[in-house]
Design an enzyme around this catalytic site. Structure first.
Site, PDB file in Angstrom:
ATOM      1  N   HIS A   1      10.088   0.126   3.232  1.00 12.76           N
ATOM      2  CA  HIS A   1       8.646   0.199   3.012  1.00 12.76           C
ATOM      3  C   HIS A   1       8.327   1.024   1.767  1.00 12.76           C
ATOM      4  CE1 HIS A   1       4.478  -0.120   4.093  1.00 12.76           C
ATOM      5  NE2 HIS A   1       4.332   1.186   4.078  1.00 12.76           N
TER       6      HIS A   1
ATOM      7  N   ASP B   1      -1.881  -4.407  -1.641  1.00 13.38           N
ATOM      8  CA  ASP B   1      -2.301  -3.013  -1.799  1.00 13.38           C
ATOM      9  C   ASP B   1      -1.619  -2.422  -3.021  1.00 13.38           C
ATOM     10  OD1 ASP B   1       0.334  -2.417  -1.018  1.00 13.38           O
ATOM     11  OD2 ASP B   1      -0.246  -2.259   1.083  1.00 13.38           O
TER      12      ASP B   1
ATOM     13  N   LYS C   1      -7.495  -2.129  -1.053  1.00 14.86           N
ATOM     14  CA  LYS C   1      -7.896  -2.051   0.347  1.00 14.86           C
ATOM     15  C   LYS C   1      -7.994  -0.604   0.773  1.00 14.86           C
ATOM     16  CE  LYS C   1      -3.396  -1.948   2.642  1.00 14.86           C
ATOM     17  NZ  LYS C   1      -2.491  -2.560   3.612  1.00 14.86           N
TER      18      LYS C   1
ATOM     19  N   ASP D   1       2.788  -7.080  10.217  1.00 14.31           N
ATOM     20  CA  ASP D   1       2.765  -6.503  11.561  1.00 14.31           C
ATOM     21  C   ASP D   1       1.725  -7.229  12.410  1.00 14.31           C
ATOM     22  OD1 ASP D   1       2.947  -4.971  13.806  1.00 14.31           O
ATOM     23  OD2 ASP D   1       2.636  -3.053  12.820  1.00 14.31           O
TER      24      ASP D   1
ATOM     25  N   THR E   1      -4.181  -7.228   7.726  1.00 13.39           N
ATOM     26  CA  THR E   1      -4.263  -7.112   6.272  1.00 13.39           C
ATOM     27  C   THR E   1      -4.064  -8.467   5.602  1.00 13.39           C
ATOM     28  OG1 THR E   1      -3.468  -4.831   6.295  1.00 13.39           O
ATOM     29  CG2 THR E   1      -3.193  -6.043   4.250  1.00 13.39           C
TER      30      THR E   1
END
Length: 376
Positions: A194, A233, A256, A286, A290
């Site tokens: 991530h 993002d 965002k 997930d 988003t």
């Protein structure tokens, strides 16, 4: 009594009538002889010849012992089997059981002494269960005298908590790195973290792979017209820029704001997307909140069609229903996480395999050749 005990430990030579001094003299001469042969074997001034003993040490048996083995936990055995087929080795035999209260009981069913072991286990749902399972498997390997343990974690759970963004919160990605190292990992092979800086949380070597080569190849073959790669993002800009560069297409960014855990509000689109085909690129899908909101924002800005791709299909909660009901043309993911049964039935979701990528990385690590060539 003392005589009987002494007689029991005497050597056969003593029983044949030789005195202890005679026996000691024979042993001394044998020792001198063996020292002489050792000097020959090791190339000392006694001679340059290699003895049969040292030849045996360098025989095929030793090379065969320096083998590598691949084992799998219960998180994604299908991926581990596919990796084994790619590299041409059988999947290691284990027995994984659970007590009635859920405790893990793990046993290796083959010898791993001195072997180069690769343990494949993404820490996906249920995250805690698969993480503890991984730790227990490593402990078993360590106690079985494995030569080196490399944890192959296609999906690294707890990676999203990589800093203190609020007061009094944990940095779980660092905690998990410490747990893996303490449990016995000598090396880690990870896919699309991530945040790339998580590598610095490990005190062992880390090879960080990207699923981009697999995903880029798929979309290059689709040859979508007027394509623009979109980062959902600011944190994913570097990943999206690399992707756009490989496809030789423009880049756009969606700004965002996260209002709560798993809750986001799309603010605005940076870049020209009007009349273009947009490809949203992320590392994790997930709840898909988003993703769907980003797709809606792009379509409102005049985008013609919207595709999406991600490395890790977590797909928790209402994710599958959101994707199925969205205006997305297609969502492409990899098999770092096994796709849920109801998700596999959704025609919009397509899965690509990264078994070949991981297989080549495992071969490179074992042969101690460059892994960075796989980034291309």
């Amino acid at each position: 009594m003392s005589e009987r005990n002494t007689t029991a430990v005497l050597s056969p030579n003593a029983e044949q009538g030789l005195s202890q001094s005679d026996e000691m003299e024979q042993n001394s001469q044998a020792g001198i002889a063996s020292l002489g042969s050792a000097s020959v074997a090791t190339g000392l001034p006694g001679g340059q010849k290699v003895s049969a003993t040292s030849e045996r040490k360098r025989s095929g048996k030793l090379s065969e012992a320096k083998r590598f083995k691949i084992f799998s936990g219960s998180a994604n055995p299908a991926l581990a089997e596919e990796i084994c087929r790619f590299v041409g080795v059988p999947l290691g035999e284990t027995r994984l059981q659970r007590f009635s209260d859920g405790e893990v009981h793990f046993q290796l069913l083959e010898n791993v002494r001195g072997a180069d072991v690769f343990l494949v286990q993404p820490t996906c749902f249920p995250v805690d269960q698969h993480l503890v399972e991984l730790l227990i498997m490593m402990d078993a390997l360590k106690r079985a005298s494995a030569g080196r343990i490399t944890v192959v974690i296609p999906y690294y759970g707890y990676a999203r908590q990589d800093r203190k963004d609020r007061p009094r919160v944990a940095i779980t990605s660092k905690l998990v790195a410490d747990l893996l190292t303490t449990a016995g990992a000598n090396r880690a092979l990870l896919v699309d973290l991530h945040a790339a800086q998580i590598q610095g949380f490990f005190n062992i070597p880390v090879d960080h792979l990207f699923a981009s080569p697999v995903l880029v190849g798929h979309f290059r073959d689709l040859n979508l017209p007027n394509l623009t790669v979109v980062s959902p993002d600011a944190g994913g800009v570097e990943r999206a820029r690399f992707f756009a560069k490989k496809l030789e297409v423009p880049l756009a960014i969606v700004d965002k704001r996260r209002t709560d855990i798993n809750v986001t509000e799309v603010m605005n689109v940076i870049g020209d997307v009007k009349g273009r085909t947009c490809l949203i690129l992320d590392d994790i899908i997930d709840t898909a909140g988003t993703l769907v909101k980003t797709a809606e924002a792009l379509l409102e800005q005049g985008a013609d069609k919207v595709y999406a791709c991600a490395s890790h299909a977590v797909l928790s909660g209402p994710a599958v229903e959101r994707i199925a009901n969205s205006r997305l043309e297609q969502v492409v993911v990899t098999n770092t996480i096994p796709l849920q049964e109801h998700a596999a039935k959704v025609g919009k979701i397509k899965v690509l395999s990264i078994a070949g990528l991981l297989g080549r990385a495992i071969e490179s690590i074992h042969m101690e050749t460059s892994v960075s060539t796989l980034f291309n």
